[in-house]
Design an enzyme around this catalytic site. Sequence first.
Site, PDB file in Angstrom:
ATOM      1  N   GLY A 104     -25.638 -13.107 -44.274  1.00 30.64           N
ATOM      2  CA  GLY A 104     -26.854 -13.236 -44.054  1.00 30.64           C
ATOM      3  C   GLY A 104     -26.983 -14.695 -44.658  1.00 30.64           C
ATOM      4  O   GLY A 104     -26.289 -15.053 -46.008  1.00 30.64           O
ATOM      5  N   CYS A 159      -8.862  -6.772 -46.627  1.00 30.49           N
ATOM      6  CA  CYS A 159      -8.020  -4.897 -47.301  1.00 30.49           C
ATOM      7  C   CYS A 159      -7.688  -5.004 -48.881  1.00 30.49           C
ATOM      8  O   CYS A 159      -6.980  -5.490 -49.012  1.00 30.49           O
ATOM      9  CB  CYS A 159      -7.540  -4.543 -46.198  1.00 30.49           C
ATOM     10  SG  CYS A 159      -8.288  -4.596 -44.880  1.00 30.49           S
TER      11      CYS A 159
END
Length: 301
Positions: free
Chosen positions: A217, A130
């Site tokens: 992915g 973050c």
Amino acid sequence: MARLEVKIGALELKNPVLTASGTFGYGEEFSDFIDLNRLGGYIIKGTTLNHREGNPYPRMAETPSGMLNAVGLQNKGVDYFIQNIYPRIKDIDSQLIVNVSGATIDDYVAVCEKLAPLDRINAIEVNISCPNVKQGGMAFGTTCSGAAEVTKAVRNAYPKTVIVKLSPNVTSIADIAKAVEAEGADAVSLINTLLGMAIDVERQRPCLSTITGGLSGPAVRPVAVRMVWQVAHAVGIPIIGLGGIMDGRDAIEFMLAGARAVEVGTANFIDPAVTMKIIDYMDDYCLRHGVDDINDIVGLI
């Protein structure tokens, strides 16, 4: 059947298969497809102190062998989770782990303090990718000092298992891992998404509203396996591996590299039952290779 139980700090998992934050919602969304009770655990989507709408659309884009996302931690805040979601999922017989995010150290601490009393939440996963708004938006996890600072604060605020999720967008992920271990992290999970970008050449515009986003992915798996292997040789705490796991073979690859458990993310969008297939594969793999306890294959490379 082989013994599939593993431990992440004090957290006991019935098997090494977890689901990655942000890809599994609150678990309920998948209850029509799988038996949630069979999972080693699942990681609840990124939870912040206050309600977040997330980023403007479009915020997801398909790429070769992966996807980009810039959802932006959309959620209704920790109080909403405690009051409305937790009562519905607390009786699921799986370890429930909340992914915690924040823009300041105080945000992380406040969320952890609110989650600590919940009996069925025995671990948190701290998202240090973050942006730290007090330091110009640089992510907490991109420096050893930033990662150590948030880990120390969370460790003091949260008495149960603390897993720190590491960003791959750094020069040395092993150094970051050592920094959070020194400040009391019980485990690390890696990798979070790689920073990527895609452009629509016909429209001559970025595919995401935020221009850049997180790549996940199969395209990231070799990078993730390498980083897990590096961290396994740098720290003594357990590692949870993730990044492009699409089937059981991929999961075993991470464990051989040094991961004690794995998280399945993008694959859930393609096959909602993939986690069940991975658990079955692990048992079959152990039987085929004469392994009585899956812990025995961890870090063989």
